[in-house]
Design a protein around this motif. Structure first.
Motif, mmCIF file in Angstrom:
data_model
loop_
_atom_site.group_PDB
_atom_site.id
_atom_site.type_symbol
_atom_site.label_atom_id
_atom_site.label_comp_id
_atom_site.label_asym_id
_atom_site.label_seq_id
_atom_site.Cartn_x
_atom_site.Cartn_y
_atom_site.Cartn_z
ATOM 1 N N ALA A 82 0.947 -1.136 0.076
ATOM 2 C CA ALA A 82 0.060 0.009 -0.230
ATOM 3 C C ALA A 82 0.879 1.131 -0.121
ATOM 4 N N TYR A 83 2.029 1.070 0.543
ATOM 5 C CA TYR A 83 3.263 2.089 0.457
ATOM 6 C C TYR A 83 4.050 2.407 -0.579
ATOM 7 N N PHE A 84 3.383 1.372 -1.852
ATOM 8 C CA PHE A 84 4.409 1.411 -3.071
ATOM 9 C C PHE A 84 4.849 2.874 -3.580
ATOM 10 N N ASP A 85 3.628 3.652 -3.737
ATOM 11 C CA ASP A 85 3.713 5.006 -4.538
ATOM 12 C C ASP A 85 4.691 5.918 -3.618
ATOM 13 N N ALA A 86 4.592 5.826 -2.433
ATOM 14 C CA ALA A 86 5.390 6.447 -1.395
ATOM 15 C C ALA A 86 6.910 6.142 -1.547
ATOM 16 N N LEU A 87 6.912 4.839 -1.585
ATOM 17 C CA LEU A 87 8.454 4.370 -1.630
ATOM 18 C C LEU A 87 9.008 4.562 -2.823
ATOM 19 N N ASP A 88 8.329 4.790 -4.037
ATOM 20 C CA ASP A 88 8.793 4.862 -5.280
ATOM 21 C C ASP A 88 9.352 6.226 -5.531
ATOM 22 N N TRP A 89 8.925 7.292 -4.649
ATOM 23 C CA TRP A 89 9.431 8.642 -5.023
ATOM 24 C C TRP A 89 11.058 8.664 -4.930
ATOM 25 N N PRO A 90 11.499 9.225 -6.017
ATOM 26 C CA PRO A 90 12.935 8.937 -6.178
ATOM 27 C C PRO A 90 13.780 9.848 -5.110
ATOM 28 N N LEU A 91 13.292 10.685 -4.205
ATOM 29 C CA LEU A 91 14.026 11.465 -3.404
ATOM 30 C C LEU A 91 14.011 10.901 -1.647
ATOM 31 N N LEU A 92 12.939 10.016 -1.666
ATOM 32 C CA LEU A 92 12.693 9.562 -0.360
ATOM 33 C C LEU A 92 13.910 9.326 0.374
ATOM 34 N N HIS A 93 14.853 8.256 -0.202
ATOM 35 C CA HIS A 93 15.927 8.004 0.458
ATOM 36 C C HIS A 93 16.974 8.899 0.735
ATOM 37 N N ARG A 94 16.755 10.069 0.252
ATOM 38 C CA ARG A 94 17.601 11.204 0.428
ATOM 39 C C ARG A 94 17.156 12.034 1.636
ATOM 40 N N THR A 95 15.825 12.144 1.780
ATOM 41 C CA THR A 95 15.108 12.934 2.758
ATOM 42 C C THR A 95 14.812 12.021 4.002
ATOM 43 N N PHE A 96 14.848 10.627 3.967
ATOM 44 C CA PHE A 96 14.239 9.962 4.868
ATOM 45 C C PHE A 96 14.849 8.576 4.811
ATOM 46 N N PRO A 97 16.323 8.586 5.142
ATOM 47 C CA PRO A 97 16.977 7.277 4.805
ATOM 48 C C PRO A 97 16.632 6.057 5.509
ATOM 49 N N GLU A 98 16.161 6.380 6.830
ATOM 50 C CA GLU A 98 15.798 5.027 7.629
ATOM 51 C C GLU A 98 14.539 4.647 7.465
ATOM 52 N N VAL A 99 13.714 4.898 6.195
ATOM 53 C CA VAL A 99 12.383 4.659 5.993
ATOM 54 C C VAL A 99 12.155 3.159 5.927
ATOM 55 N N GLU A 100 13.158 2.346 5.279
ATOM 56 C CA GLU A 100 12.871 0.799 5.160
ATOM 57 C C GLU A 100 12.997 0.048 6.602
ATOM 58 N N ASP A 101 13.762 0.607 7.428
ATOM 59 C CA ASP A 101 13.895 -0.053 8.794
ATOM 60 C C ASP A 101 12.539 0.337 9.601
ATOM 61 N N ARG A 102 12.069 1.707 9.473
ATOM 62 C CA ARG A 102 11.000 2.104 10.276
ATOM 63 C C ARG A 102 9.770 1.040 9.734
ATOM 64 N N LEU A 103 9.668 0.921 8.683
ATOM 65 C CA LEU A 103 8.437 0.250 8.120
ATOM 66 C C LEU A 103 8.494 -1.073 8.492
ATOM 67 N N ALA A 104 9.693 -1.712 8.476
ATOM 68 C CA ALA A 104 9.793 -2.976 9.124
ATOM 69 C C ALA A 104 9.267 -3.159 10.431
ATOM 70 N N LYS A 105 9.523 -2.194 11.259
ATOM 71 C CA LYS A 105 9.134 -2.070 12.669
ATOM 72 C C LYS A 105 7.573 -1.999 12.910
ATOM 73 N N HIS A 106 6.818 -1.306 11.717
ATOM 74 C CA HIS A 106 5.597 -0.956 11.865
ATOM 75 C C HIS A 106 4.514 -1.638 12.116
ATOM 76 N N MET A 107 3.808 -1.687 13.352
ATOM 77 C CA MET A 107 2.974 -2.949 13.650
ATOM 78 C C MET A 107 1.670 -2.132 14.369
ATOM 79 N N ALA A 108 1.643 -1.022 14.076
ATOM 80 C CA ALA A 108 0.263 -0.313 14.503
ATOM 81 C C ALA A 108 0.323 1.033 14.050
ATOM 82 N N GLN A 109 -0.852 1.613 14.049
ATOM 83 C CA GLN A 109 -1.111 2.896 13.399
ATOM 84 C C GLN A 109 -2.032 3.801 14.227
#
Length: 327
Positions: A82-109
């Protein structure tokens, strides 16, 4: 069902939605949340209309600024896809480099929905719909800020522009330039060059909620940071004045840049109506379209050998950076 309810159900854009991602469901105290929101919104009190459980999910509801706000705390999370479009933004890993690790810990919202009862009627009469969207977005942003002050989230997901934010960056953007938190600018490039400078453009996602259509800054031999900042500044300027400049009018920045605004119904690459911006002059970089040789463009740069190991793995269906479009 009364007329207002029928119109509300018929409307496709009656709500602003966003999610605050957590590792576990936070224990938010309603009184503390109300106190924080009152301070942020500069109001005396906030009437909480509901604080109940719907199955395993806790739902808090209240009204503010003529809006209905629903806050749902849940362990039922959206799948990673469901977050594919957000993760596909070309500059995401420049502005939020730890996003992958945080999504892996995501268990509630904590999912936030802000609705206005008369959106459908306002839209039918073209009465202040953009202002209504913006008011909803600001209220949703205030709720996110209050939650961030009471608990430490992993990330913020803003649905209308499909963007993942670092919590601190999102709260800071709300204080300095709220539109940059509600509208995403995506760069693109054909990889062609003029005088060994690559052509770069950018398009928006989310600007249509406030201004009716999205905007595209056409390719020019200018730095990426300038392109992104200029497009974001243009959208913020137009949001403040309530509309895009008229067709063929020039938009002038504070640094002397000149940009021609065109309202287009469609192009071969973008089938929906949009606003096209063509840079005429950028004095700080010595660019002047009158002297630029666009007829003798250098061929695209040769692709380098890169397997993308240091970046996230991309599915085969992912669009490549460089495709001009609004999605």
């Amino acid at each position: 069902m009364n007329f207002v309810a029928q119109m509300k159900r018929a409307s496709k854009q009656v709500a602003t939605e966003c999610s605050v991602l957590f590792a576990s469901v936070p224990g938010l105290e309603v009184s503390a949340l109300s106190e924080e929101l009152c301070a942020i919104l500069a109001i005396q009190s906030l009437a909480i209309e509901g604080d109940d459980f719907t199955g395993p999910n806790r739902v808090v509801a209240f009204r503010a600024a003529a809006c209905e706000v629903t806050i749902e705390l849940s362990e039922t999370i959206r799948p990673r896809a469901a977050y594919f479009d957000a993760l596909d933004w070309p500059l995401l890993h420049r502005t939020f480099p730890e996003v992958e690790d945080r999504l892996a810990k995501h268990m509630a919202q904590v999912h936030i929905t802000v609705e206005t009862e008369y959106d459908a009627i306002a839209g039918a009469g073209r009465i202040g719909l953009g202002a209504t969207h913006y008011a909803r977005a600001q209220l949703a942003g205030a709720v996110v800020t209050a939650i961030c002050r009471l608990a430490t989230p992993l990330a913020i997901h803003w649905k209308s522009c499909e963007m993942l934010f670092h919590p601190e960056s999102f709260v800071a953007a709300l204080d300095t330039d709220p539109v940059s938190a509600f509208v995403r600018a995506t760069p693109f490039s054909s990889n062609r060059e003029i005088d060994e400078v690559r052509l770069i453009g950018a398009s928006t996602r989310g600007a249509s909620e406030f201004l009716g259509t999205e905007a595209v800054l056409e390719e020019a031999p200018l730095p990426l940071d300038w392109v992104m900042a200029t497009l974001s500044g243009f959208v913020s300027h137009c949001r403040d004045r309530g509309a895009y400049p008229p067709h063929l009018e020039k938009y002038l920045t504070e640094t002397g840049d000149q940009i021609v605004v065109r309202h287009l119904a469609a192009t071969p690459e973008i089938v929906e109506p949009h606003v096209s911006l063509e840079v005429c002059k950028a004095p700080a970089f010595g660019f002047d379209i009158a002297s630029a040789d666009f007829e003798d463009l250098r061929p695209p740069r040769r692709a380098v050998s890169w397997n993308g190991v240091e970046r996230r793995s991309r599915p085969k269906s992912a669009k490549t950076f460089g495709r001009r479009g609004l999605r």
